[in-house]
Design a protein around this motif. Structure first.
Motif, mmCIF file in Angstrom:
data_model
loop_
_atom_site.group_PDB
_atom_site.id
_atom_site.type_symbol
_atom_site.label_atom_id
_atom_site.label_comp_id
_atom_site.label_asym_id
_atom_site.label_seq_id
_atom_site.Cartn_x
_atom_site.Cartn_y
_atom_site.Cartn_z
ATOM 1 N N PHE A 155 0.828 -1.206 0.000
ATOM 2 C CA PHE A 155 0.000 0.000 0.000
ATOM 3 C C PHE A 155 0.863 1.256 0.000
ATOM 4 O O PHE A 155 0.594 2.218 -0.738
ATOM 5 N N MET A 156 1.913 1.262 0.808
ATOM 6 C CA MET A 156 2.802 2.421 0.887
ATOM 7 C C MET A 156 3.463 2.698 -0.453
ATOM 8 O O MET A 156 3.562 3.852 -0.895
ATOM 9 N N GLY B 97 -7.909 -11.739 -2.678
ATOM 10 C CA GLY B 97 -8.950 -10.720 -2.651
ATOM 11 C C GLY B 97 -8.510 -9.486 -1.872
ATOM 12 O O GLY B 97 -8.733 -8.353 -2.299
ATOM 13 N N VAL B 98 -7.868 -9.696 -0.720
ATOM 14 C CA VAL B 98 -7.351 -8.570 0.054
ATOM 15 C C VAL B 98 -6.249 -7.856 -0.718
ATOM 16 O O VAL B 98 -6.185 -6.621 -0.753
ATOM 17 N N LEU C 100 -4.348 -3.194 -3.803
ATOM 18 C CA LEU C 100 -3.674 -2.747 -5.019
ATOM 19 C C LEU C 100 -4.378 -1.572 -5.670
ATOM 20 O O LEU C 100 -3.753 -0.580 -6.040
ATOM 21 N N ALA C 101 -5.688 -1.671 -5.830
ATOM 22 C CA ALA C 101 -6.375 -0.609 -6.553
ATOM 23 C C ALA C 101 -6.814 0.545 -5.647
ATOM 24 O O ALA C 101 -6.901 1.670 -6.100
ATOM 25 N N SER D 5 -10.674 -7.314 -9.208
ATOM 26 C CA SER D 5 -10.364 -8.314 -8.184
ATOM 27 C C SER D 5 -10.645 -9.746 -8.634
ATOM 28 O O SER D 5 -9.779 -10.616 -8.505
ATOM 29 N N PRO D 6 -11.833 -10.070 -9.166
ATOM 30 C CA PRO D 6 -12.063 -11.454 -9.599
ATOM 31 C C PRO D 6 -11.155 -11.874 -10.753
ATOM 32 O O PRO D 6 -10.763 -13.049 -10.834
#
Length: 475
Positions: A6-7, A123-124, A129-130, A391-392
């Motif tokens: 995330f960073m 999924g997490v 990521l987005a 995600s999917p």
């Protein structure tokens, strides 16, 4: 791992909002400022595959920590830079650190988890990521506007330092030096079988030789494509930019040929051909590229409109993206719990909703208005659409990848994700500026018309993503 992910993602976008302040404080030229913003993306994109292979050879946990240390040190150097040249160099180093640490996240997920646990972890990962893209815009506005202790723009870099140091301390204690996290895999499959599989995967990874010719060819191909995408628009697309793109395509073909010959000789190509032949991988690459192009283009042109056309402050412009980020994260974390009968339709439905929502955003802003209730509904629709389209697709492509192919698959999709963002910014940013120029002097009305044109183009791209499965889906 996901905190570091995330960073690093924040730093792809956080500087966009801080760029005007950086330019005035360092007296940077337009070209200098462009390289400050884009330098990170250039080295990040070029070195992602290399970072994935390094993790495959020396262990993703160990390599992740090396990349995190480099990223943290470069962030400190960026925050203390006294001139634009220094800042550009340190941004290049910062991007290199990200490229080393980021591919290891997917690799460790795939080596550590299996079955439903892997699907949950992916999924997490997808949500982080987005969401990082939109959150970067929000964080940039908040930090620049806060101006704590007179730090101004420097805080967007310095904030990484304490976070990075904490993650380094924690990472040294909890991350493996090999391929998986001890104890976690036993919760999702037979412990003995998992340990044997991971040991075999680690041994095969160590036995694989580095494909130095492949690294050079792929690095050259990505560089030749990335640099004009990043710099071409500001230079009004000179001849060298088109020549570079053409050369990049040619070098990529040379890379594919060299990798195929190496695989036939029994060597260790940079990306194993079986990864590309994995059921659904080609379709996933196309869909990830499309949704990230829409995501990057949407964030970029909307920022141009609200800051340039409507005159929003950095804080208000950043907060504009908060609804999209929040909804994206919520949907990205919950879509797996939705009814099984819905799962097959999630990706095309996500692209369709994304196409509709971006058009509504353009229509709401039309005429120079600053939006209303419909705007927030449209932002939420964009968040839902992005989450269901991305995600999917990513999870489906990676859920069944073998542990020994984790580095190759993770590096491939991480590179595709970044290139999609760059293509979206370059293509739709160029469209916005060209349309704005054709309409006359920049103002709220003409900026809104340029935005609407871009939103229709973004909707067309999303619509192509919706029907892509009809063409490329493997039976």
């Amino acid at each position: 791992m996901l905190a570091a992910q995330f960073m690093a993602l924040l730093d792809v976008f956080i500087v966009n909002v801080a760029a005007p302040t950086i330019g005035s404080d360092l007296h940077a030229s337009g070209a200098d400022l462009q390289l400050v913003v884009a330098g990170y993306a250039i080295t990040y994109s070029v070195l992602l595959i290399t970072g994935a292979r390094l993790g495959d050879r020396f262990g993703p946990g160990r390599v992740h920590l090396v990349g995190l240390a480099l990223f943290t040190a470069a962030s400190l150097a960026c925050g203390l830079a006294q001139g634009s040249t220094e800042l550009i160099v340190f941004r290049l180093v910062q991007g290199a650190g990200s490229a080393v640490m980021i591919p290891q996240v997917l690799s460790l997920i795939q080596r550590t988890f299996s079955g439903e646990a892997r699907v949950r972890a992916l999924g997490v990962y997808s949500a982080v990521l987005a969401v990082g893209a939109a959150a970067g815009q929000v964080a940039g506005g908040v930090l620049v506007d806060a101006d704590l202790l007179g730090t101004g723009w420097r805080l967007v870099f310095l904030v990484n330092v304490p976070v990075g140091l904490v993650l380094l301390v924690v990472g040294r204690r909890v991350l493996p030096r090999g391929g998986g996290l001890p104890g976690h895999s036993a919760a999702v499959a037979d412990a003995g079988a998992v340990r044997a599989r991971e040991a075999g995967a680690a041994a095969r990874s160590r036995a694989r030789r580095m494909d130095w010719p492949g690294l050079v060819l792929l690095g050259a191909a990505v560089s030749l494509v990335t640099v004009p995408l990043v710099l071409g628009r500001e230079e009004d697309w000179p001849l060298w930019s088109w020549s570079s793109l053409a050369a990049g395509a040619l070098v990529f073909l040379l890379f594919c040929g060299a990798e195929s010959r190496l695989a036939r000789r029994g060597g260790d190509p940079l990306i194993a051909p079986r990864v590309l032949r994995h059921p659904g991988m080609a379709l996933a690459v196309l869909r990830v590229m499309a949704v990230m192009a829409v995501n990057g283009g949407f964030l970029f042109v909307l920022t141009l409109h609200v800051q340039g056309g409507l005159g929003f402050s950095a804080l208000r412009a950043g907060l504009t993206f908060a609804p999209t980020a929040v909804v994206f994260g919520a949907v990205g974390l919950t879509w797996r719990r939705w009814p099984a009968s819905w799962q097959r339709a999630l990706i095309p439905s996500g692209f369709a909703l994304l196409a509709l929502s971006v058009v509504v955003v353009g229509l709401v802003f039309r005429g120079g208005d600053d939006g209303g209730a419909w705007l927030y509904a449209a932002y939420a629709g964009v968040g839902v659409g992005l989450a269901l389209a991305f995600s999917p697709a990513l999870t489906g492509a990676l859920a069944a990848v073998l542990p020994e192919d984790a580095a190759d698959a993770g590096g491939l999709l991480a590179t595709v994700t970044q290139l999609g963002q760059l293509i979206g910014v370059a293509a739709f940013g160029t469209l916005f500026f060209n349309r704005l120029e054709s309409l006359g002097a920049p103002q709220a009305y003409t900026s809104a018309e340029a935005l609407l044109t871009c939103m229709f183009a973004l909707a067309t791209t999303a619509a192509l993503g919706a029907v892509s499965g009809l063409v490329l889906r493997r039976r």
